[in-house]
Write a protein that holds these residues in place. Structure first.
Motif, PDB file in Angstrom:
ATOM      1  N   LEU A  68      -8.855   1.568  -0.693  1.00  0.00           N
ATOM      2  CA  LEU A  68      -9.819   1.042   0.278  1.00  0.00           C
ATOM      3  C   LEU A  68      -9.710  -0.478   0.398  1.00  0.00           C
ATOM      4  N   LEU A  69      -9.611  -1.147  -0.741  1.00  0.00           N
ATOM      5  CA  LEU A  69      -9.490  -2.604  -0.736  1.00  0.00           C
ATOM      6  C   LEU A  69      -8.199  -3.047  -0.052  1.00  0.00           C
ATOM      7  N   LEU A  70      -7.116  -2.330  -0.298  1.00  0.00           N
ATOM      8  CA  LEU A  70      -5.845  -2.662   0.345  1.00  0.00           C
ATOM      9  C   LEU A  70      -5.926  -2.473   1.860  1.00  0.00           C
ATOM     10  N   CYS A  71      -6.619  -1.429   2.294  1.00  0.00           N
ATOM     11  CA  CYS A  71      -6.771  -1.190   3.730  1.00  0.00           C
ATOM     12  C   CYS A  71      -7.575  -2.309   4.389  1.00  0.00           C
ATOM     13  N   VAL A  72      -8.655  -2.726   3.741  1.00  0.00           N
ATOM     14  CA  VAL A  72      -9.471  -3.819   4.278  1.00  0.00           C
ATOM     15  C   VAL A  72      -8.654  -5.109   4.321  1.00  0.00           C
ATOM     16  N   ALA A  73      -7.912  -5.375   3.236  1.00  0.00           N
ATOM     17  CA  ALA A  73      -7.077  -6.581   3.188  1.00  0.00           C
ATOM     18  C   ALA A  73      -5.993  -6.537   4.260  1.00  0.00           C
TER      19      ALA A  73
ATOM     20  N   ILE B  89      -9.469   4.271   6.083  1.00  0.00           N
ATOM     21  CA  ILE B  89     -10.646   3.864   5.309  1.00  0.00           C
ATOM     22  C   ILE B  89     -11.723   4.937   5.380  1.00  0.00           C
TER      23      ILE B  89
ATOM     24  N   HIS C 208       0.830  -1.204   0.000  1.00  0.00           N
ATOM     25  CA  HIS C 208       0.000   0.000   0.000  1.00  0.00           C
ATOM     26  C   HIS C 208       0.864   1.252   0.000  1.00  0.00           C
TER      27      HIS C 208
ATOM     28  N   VAL D 286     -10.604   3.449  -4.707  1.00  0.00           N
ATOM     29  CA  VAL D 286     -11.199   2.133  -4.468  1.00  0.00           C
ATOM     30  C   VAL D 286     -10.114   1.099  -4.176  1.00  0.00           C
ATOM     31  N   ILE D 287      -9.021   1.131  -4.943  1.00  0.00           N
ATOM     32  CA  ILE D 287      -7.921   0.191  -4.718  1.00  0.00           C
ATOM     33  C   ILE D 287      -7.328   0.388  -3.323  1.00  0.00           C
TER      34      ILE D 287
END
Length: 202
Positions: free
Chosen positions: A181-186, A120, A21, A178-179
């Motif tokens: 956000l997805l990296l933060c969730v992952a 996020i 990230h 969006v990418i």
């Protein structure tokens, strides 16, 4: 105990996804904004023209069209999103916390997850603001209400320069958000899985 010096740890997130990230955030996103953003939006105000083509009308309508310039908005977004992580890393450096301690001590795990959750939240807010300020498409014509400037103007047509390029760039910035956000969730899932693995091995 990890032998990485605190000064280096400050630049290195404790998760693999977090490190990716940082690379994505620091390299791709900032390069895209700094280089291509200036090329696309740099002279927008100079080429923004209305009918009739008068300087005061062009400036008035451009300020109505762009309450804040995209470059300034995205720069503020990047800086703001960096703050939670920077605060955590500064705290970790002051306390000499290494990467393994984040898994070993629940309080550090919670602090780190909170910093990611704040990222996020900030990204979601930025996405919402961007959609309200700039929309999802840049149209070639902008209808400006210039009646406050001079009653004879009323509704004026204005030409938006390079609208197609701006639409592509706008879509790219949404995609980056969006990418991220997805990296933060992952990253949250990774830290939880590693924490669970650490507890299992105890």
């Amino acid at each position: 105990m990890n032998s990485t010096p605190p000064g280096l740890w400050l630049l290195r997130p404790p998760t693999v996804i977090g490190q990716f990230h940082t690379l994505f955030f620091g390299s791709v996103r900032m390069f895209f904004l700094g280089v291509l953003g200036f090329a696309v939006y740099g002279n927008e105000a100079l080429h923004f023209s209305c009918d009739p083509d008068r300087r005061e009308l062009n400036l008035y309508c451009y300020n109505q069209f762009r309450p804040i310039t995209p470059q300034v908005f995205w720069a503020l977004q990047l800086v703001t999103v960096l703050v939670p992580g920077a605060v955590f890393h500064l705290y970790a450096a002051c306390k000499n916390i290494d990467q393994e301690e984040i898994l070993q001590r629940p309080i550090y795990t919670v602090f780190y997850i909170i910093s990611v959750l704040l990222r996020i939240i900030l990204e979601v807010i930025a996405f919402w603001l961007q959609s309200h300020l700039f929309g999802f498409q840049v149209h070639p014509l902008y209808m400006c209400d210039a009646s406050a400037l001079e009653k004879t103007f009323n509704i004026t047509k204005c030409m938006v320069p390079e609208h197609f390029e701006k639409t592509i760039f706008l879509s790219a910035m949404y995609t980056f958000t969006v990418i991220t956000l997805l990296l933060c969730v992952a990253e949250i899932f990774e830290i939880l899985c590693r924490r669970l693995g650490y507890l299992t091995n105890q």
